[in-house]
Design a protein around this motif. Structure first.
Motif, PDB file in Angstrom:
ATOM      1  N   MET A   1     -30.129   0.279  29.080  1.00 35.24           N
ATOM      2  CA  MET A   1     -30.579   1.433  28.829  1.00 35.24           C
ATOM      3  C   MET A   1     -30.971   2.723  29.243  1.00 35.24           C
ATOM      4  N   GLN A   2     -30.342   4.005  30.098  1.00 33.03           N
ATOM      5  CA  GLN A   2     -30.450   4.329  31.055  1.00 33.03           C
ATOM      6  C   GLN A   2     -31.742   5.564  30.594  1.00 33.03           C
ATOM      7  N   TRP A   3     -33.340   5.446  31.035  1.00 34.05           N
ATOM      8  CA  TRP A   3     -33.706   6.576  30.544  1.00 34.05           C
ATOM      9  C   TRP A   3     -34.048   7.824  31.310  1.00 34.05           C
ATOM     10  N   THR A   4     -33.867   9.165  30.569  1.00 35.79           N
ATOM     11  CA  THR A   4     -33.960  10.286  31.012  1.00 35.79           C
ATOM     12  C   THR A   4     -35.711  10.395  30.714  1.00 35.79           C
ATOM     13  N   VAL A   5     -35.771  10.886  32.666  1.00 33.68           N
ATOM     14  CA  VAL A   5     -37.107  11.275  32.446  1.00 33.68           C
ATOM     15  C   VAL A   5     -37.152  12.787  33.494  1.00 33.68           C
ATOM     16  N   TYR A   6     -38.714  13.676  32.625  1.00 32.06           N
ATOM     17  CA  TYR A   6     -38.304  14.837  33.032  1.00 32.06           C
ATOM     18  C   TYR A   6     -39.554  14.651  33.679  1.00 32.06           C
ATOM     19  N   LEU A   7     -39.377  15.784  34.746  1.00 32.95           N
ATOM     20  CA  LEU A   7     -40.130  16.132  35.993  1.00 32.95           C
ATOM     21  C   LEU A   7     -41.211  17.806  35.670  1.00 32.95           C
ATOM     22  N   SER A   8     -42.064  17.987  35.291  1.00 30.29           N
ATOM     23  CA  SER A   8     -42.209  18.857  35.280  1.00 30.29           C
ATOM     24  C   SER A   8     -43.770  19.454  35.935  1.00 30.29           C
ATOM     25  N   GLY A   9     -43.978  20.823  36.557  1.00 27.37           N
ATOM     26  CA  GLY A   9     -45.303  21.215  36.939  1.00 27.37           C
ATOM     27  C   GLY A   9     -45.042  21.309  38.307  1.00 27.37           C
ATOM     28  N   GLU A  10     -46.115  21.351  39.278  1.00 26.92           N
ATOM     29  CA  GLU A  10     -46.415  21.389  40.391  1.00 26.92           C
ATOM     30  C   GLU A  10     -45.485  21.646  41.584  1.00 26.92           C
ATOM     31  N   ILE A  11     -44.639  22.966  42.551  1.00 24.30           N
ATOM     32  CA  ILE A  11     -43.639  22.404  42.974  1.00 24.30           C
ATOM     33  C   ILE A  11     -43.230  23.323  44.573  1.00 24.30           C
ATOM     34  N   HIS A  12     -44.685  22.531  44.614  1.00 25.02           N
ATOM     35  CA  HIS A  12     -45.002  23.107  46.135  1.00 25.02           C
ATOM     36  C   HIS A  12     -45.363  21.335  46.894  1.00 25.02           C
ATOM     37  N   SER A  13     -45.173  20.609  46.774  1.00 26.76           N
ATOM     38  CA  SER A  13     -45.227  19.096  47.232  1.00 26.76           C
ATOM     39  C   SER A  13     -43.693  18.156  47.121  1.00 26.76           C
ATOM     40  N   ASP A  14     -43.631  17.200  47.749  1.00 24.91           N
ATOM     41  CA  ASP A  14     -42.940  16.464  46.988  1.00 24.91           C
ATOM     42  C   ASP A  14     -42.834  15.389  46.319  1.00 24.91           C
ATOM     43  N   TRP A  15     -43.991  15.752  45.344  1.00 33.47           N
ATOM     44  CA  TRP A  15     -43.757  14.635  44.219  1.00 33.47           C
ATOM     45  C   TRP A  15     -43.073  14.265  43.378  1.00 33.47           C
ATOM     46  N   ARG A  16     -41.793  15.284  43.054  1.00 34.40           N
ATOM     47  CA  ARG A  16     -40.763  14.421  42.374  1.00 34.40           C
ATOM     48  C   ARG A  16     -39.825  13.802  43.392  1.00 34.40           C
ATOM     49  N   GLN A  17     -39.657  13.964  44.596  1.00 30.40           N
ATOM     50  CA  GLN A  17     -38.712  12.935  45.421  1.00 30.40           C
ATOM     51  C   GLN A  17     -39.730  12.399  45.288  1.00 30.40           C
ATOM     52  N   GLN A  18     -40.655  11.302  45.675  1.00 34.32           N
ATOM     53  CA  GLN A  18     -41.646  10.412  46.181  1.00 34.32           C
ATOM     54  C   GLN A  18     -41.011   9.507  45.019  1.00 34.32           C
ATOM     55  N   ILE A  19     -41.248  10.189  43.354  1.00 32.59           N
ATOM     56  CA  ILE A  19     -41.051   9.307  42.277  1.00 32.59           C
ATOM     57  C   ILE A  19     -39.983   9.145  41.463  1.00 32.59           C
ATOM     58  N   GLU A  20     -39.185   9.498  42.872  1.00 34.31           N
ATOM     59  CA  GLU A  20     -37.387   9.537  42.402  1.00 34.31           C
ATOM     60  C   GLU A  20     -37.042   7.924  43.017  1.00 34.31           C
ATOM     61  N   GLN A  21     -37.481   8.437  44.898  1.00 35.21           N
ATOM     62  CA  GLN A  21     -37.212   7.565  45.610  1.00 35.21           C
ATOM     63  C   GLN A  21     -37.965   6.396  44.361  1.00 35.21           C
ATOM     64  N   GLY A  22     -38.840   6.394  44.555  1.00 38.98           N
ATOM     65  CA  GLY A  22     -39.389   5.283  44.293  1.00 38.98           C
ATOM     66  C   GLY A  22     -38.894   4.472  43.198  1.00 38.98           C
ATOM     67  N   ALA A  23     -37.958   5.521  41.920  1.00 39.18           N
ATOM     68  CA  ALA A  23     -37.130   4.823  40.719  1.00 39.18           C
ATOM     69  C   ALA A  23     -36.089   4.042  41.683  1.00 39.18           C
ATOM     70  N   GLU A  24     -35.560   4.347  42.372  1.00 42.47           N
ATOM     71  CA  GLU A  24     -33.945   4.050  43.586  1.00 42.47           C
ATOM     72  C   GLU A  24     -34.834   2.741  43.885  1.00 42.47           C
ATOM     73  N   ALA A  25     -35.494   2.620  44.824  1.00 42.94           N
ATOM     74  CA  ALA A  25     -36.225   1.422  45.163  1.00 42.94           C
ATOM     75  C   ALA A  25     -35.974   0.568  44.471  1.00 42.94           C
ATOM     76  N   HIS A  26     -36.987   0.548  43.092  1.00 41.96           N
ATOM     77  CA  HIS A  26     -36.876  -0.571  42.630  1.00 41.96           C
ATOM     78  C   HIS A  26     -35.812  -1.007  41.526  1.00 41.96           C
ATOM     79  N   GLY A  27     -34.867  -0.278  41.558  1.00 40.69           N
ATOM     80  CA  GLY A  27     -33.411  -0.279  40.841  1.00 40.69           C
ATOM     81  C   GLY A  27     -33.706   0.110  39.102  1.00 40.69           C
ATOM     82  N   LEU A  28     -34.789   0.864  38.859  1.00 41.51           N
ATOM     83  CA  LEU A  28     -34.864   2.145  37.859  1.00 41.51           C
ATOM     84  C   LEU A  28     -33.634   2.109  37.414  1.00 41.51           C
ATOM     85  N   PRO A  29     -33.418   2.419  35.477  1.00 43.96           N
ATOM     86  CA  PRO A  29     -32.006   2.519  35.474  1.00 43.96           C
ATOM     87  C   PRO A  29     -32.545   3.938  34.919  1.00 43.96           C
TER      88      PRO A  29
END
Length: 146
Positions: free
Chosen positions: A1-29
């Motif tokens: 199953m591929q999960w869909t994760v909605y990223l809401s909130g603060e737009i002034h830092s790179d937290w979204r990229q950190q989570i996306e990169q972390g998920a990719e590094a761990h091979g999370l679907p």
């Protein structure tokens, strides 16, 4: 199953990229979605419907146009991550958390300890509170079977 994760909130830092990169590094679907994160584009979303003399009505139209995207993505997500920064008040993120709660959509809040008190109701409805994007990745790893 591929999960869909909605990223809401603060737009002034790179937290979204950190989570996306972390998920990719761990091979999370995982497929990530989010609201418009360009502040000016979000503020201008309703401008195509005509100019307004009063900023209230410009904001009102843009909020409604933005809500089409936001509500659709939240309704279609499996889980939301809602980030609150400490520099700006993210009223829109609090609204997204309430929308998730009303729909029964699980969400994780992501914020520093300094704002625990003002977010007590938002955190009370969350399935988890994380302090760092790395903690979010660890939670995602635990809930997503690969």
């Amino acid at each position: 199953m591929q999960w869909t994760v909605y990223l809401s909130g603060e737009i002034h830092s790179d937290w979204r990229q950190q989570i996306e990169q972390g998920a990719e590094a761990h091979g999370l679907p995982v497929k990530f979605t989010s609201p418009i994160t360009n502040h000016e584009a979000s503020d201008a979303a309703g401008d195509v419907l005509g100019s307004e003399q009063d900023n209230f009505w410009r904001d009102h139209k843009s909020a409604k146009v933005n809500a089409i995207r936001i509500q659709t993505l939240i309704k279609n997500c499996d889980i939301a991550i809602i980030r609150f920064g400490d520099k700006y008040k993210q009223w829109n993120a609090a609204f997204d958390a309430g929308f998730c709660a009303a729909l029964g959509k699980p969400y994780i809040t992501l914020h520093d300890e300094a704002i625990i008190h003002p977010l007590k109701e938002v955190d009370a409805a969350a399935m988890a509170w994380a302090r760092t994007p790395e903690q979010v990745i660890e939670v995602l790893k635990n809930i997503i079977s690969v």
